[in-house]
Design an enzyme around this catalytic site. Structure first.
Site, mmCIF file in Angstrom:
data_model
loop_
_atom_site.group_PDB
_atom_site.id
_atom_site.type_symbol
_atom_site.label_atom_id
_atom_site.label_comp_id
_atom_site.label_asym_id
_atom_site.label_seq_id
_atom_site.Cartn_x
_atom_site.Cartn_y
_atom_site.Cartn_z
ATOM 1 N N SER A 1 1.030 -0.918 0.142
ATOM 2 C CA SER A 1 -0.365 -0.063 -0.585
ATOM 3 C C SER A 1 0.849 1.840 0.305
ATOM 4 O O SER A 1 1.507 1.759 0.765
ATOM 5 C CB SER A 1 -1.568 -0.099 1.293
ATOM 6 N N ASN A 2 0.358 2.413 -0.882
ATOM 7 C CA ASN A 2 1.521 3.616 -0.862
ATOM 8 C C ASN A 2 0.173 4.270 -0.134
ATOM 9 O O ASN A 2 1.539 4.876 0.418
ATOM 10 C CB ASN A 2 0.996 4.207 -2.315
#
Ligand code: PLP
Length: 332
Positions: A74-75
């Site tokens: 996850s960014n």
């Protein structure tokens, strides 16, 4: 648009650049790029804009700990951890456990950064993430950590509103730079839908003809249209924009889902190479590589006429390039 409380963490405005060599190579419409991979917060990306409004809300509520959730890669979680560090807040990330034996944390380009930023990581088995997120929140609450819950992708009305303001930023850049005209199309990666919902609200507020086409990363078109239209209407309420959005107003292409979320195929590999070798711009294997693959394929199919202007909105994600599972395949 009605203003919202905001903190300043993003490097804005992000650059707007022509992609002349790629335009020539593809022989298609005039291509530009908006560099939201350069928002500046721990390697940047589209979540930084959303966090400017989400953090303002958290701080106004006296929050001391940010809690959010996402995939291993996850960014959104990485940028949330960075924002928490900058504001002296705690940060707990609920991340989905590697599903299979061979899947390791080295399969994420973001996990190292999450650690460096001081985030606490809670692992959740697949299918139990919502439950564990809720549990983590309650535990933090009882412990007096004053938690503030940020949804997946930062995609509630407050977070998504950032992309309505981003449309305004683009309009202002166009009036001062060499670009002079709104693009006919804006193409981007769409997943939890906050970016697209904000774009739609911004388009309506500014009454611009530009069509915003989201390339779906992991979901079918009709589900995207339903969720994004609902969210766009919430953003419009928040910003006092009178126009309503219907599902069919949401332009989504779901023809590039390939083997599923995070599965880099040939089209993504080619798109990453093309952008790198013609423009010196790095895409990522999960989001922008897929969106650019869609853009390139649509150009090949003459979806755009050759005199149209098409803006690719880069949403970040570059750290994934360094995850072993992608890096080794990109080197092939
Ligand atoms: C989260 C993300 C997206 C998708 O944005 P949504 O607002 O969730 O639709 C696109 N690209 C990158 C790199 C992202 O991290």
């Amino acid at each position: 648009m009605h203003p919202l409380p905001r903190i300043r963490i993003a490097h804005l405005p992000t650059p707007l650049e022509p992609m002349s060599r790629l335009t020539t190579f593809l022989g298609g419409p005039k291509l530009w790029i908006k560099r939201d991979d350069q928002t500046g917060l721990a390697l940047g990306g589209n979540k930084t804009r959303k966090l400017e409004y989400l953090l303002a809300e958290a701080l106004a509520n006296g929050a001391q700990t940010l809690i959010t959730a996402g995939a291993l890669q996850s960014n959104h979680c990485r940028q949330t951890a960075a924002a928490a560090a900058k504001y002296g807040l705690g940060c707990i990330l609920v991340l989905r456990n590697p599903e299979e034996e061979h899947e390791k944390t080295s399969d994420s380009g973001n996990i190292l950064i999450d650690h460096l930023l001081g985030a606490e990581i809670v692992w959740a088995p697949p299918g139990q993430r919502d439950f564990i997120l809720q549990q983590t929140f309650e535990t933090a609450w009882v412990a007096g950590q004053r938690p503030y819950l940020i949804p997946y992708g930062g995609s509630n009305a407050t977070g998504a509103a950032a992309y309505a303001f981003a449309v305004q930023e683009l309009a202002e850049q166009l009036s001062t730079d060499d670009f002079s005209q709104m693009p006919d199309w804006i193409i981007f990666a769409s997943s939890s839908g906050g970016t697209q919902a904000g774009f739609i609200a911004g388009k309506q507020a500014l009454k611009i003809p530009t069509r915003f086409l989201g390339i779906s990363i992991d979901e079918q078109k009709t589900a995207m249209q339903t969720g994004i239209s609902e969210l766009a209407n919430k953003v419009s309420d928040l910003l006092h924009i009178p126009q309503a959005t219907l599902p069919e107003d949401v332009l989504v292409n779901d023809e590039y889902l390939g083997e599923g979320y995070g599965m880099m195929g040939l089209l993504e590999k080619q798109a990453i190479r093309l952008f790198a070798q013609h423009e010196g711009i790095l895409l990522d294997p999960v989001y922008t590589g897929r969106a650019a693959a869609g853009l390139i394929d649509l150009i090949g199919k003459k979806f755009f006429s050759s005199n149209e202007k098409v803006l690719f909105w880069h949403t970040g994600g570059t750290p994934a390039l360094f995850a072993q599972k992608y890096a080794s395949r990109l080197m092939e």
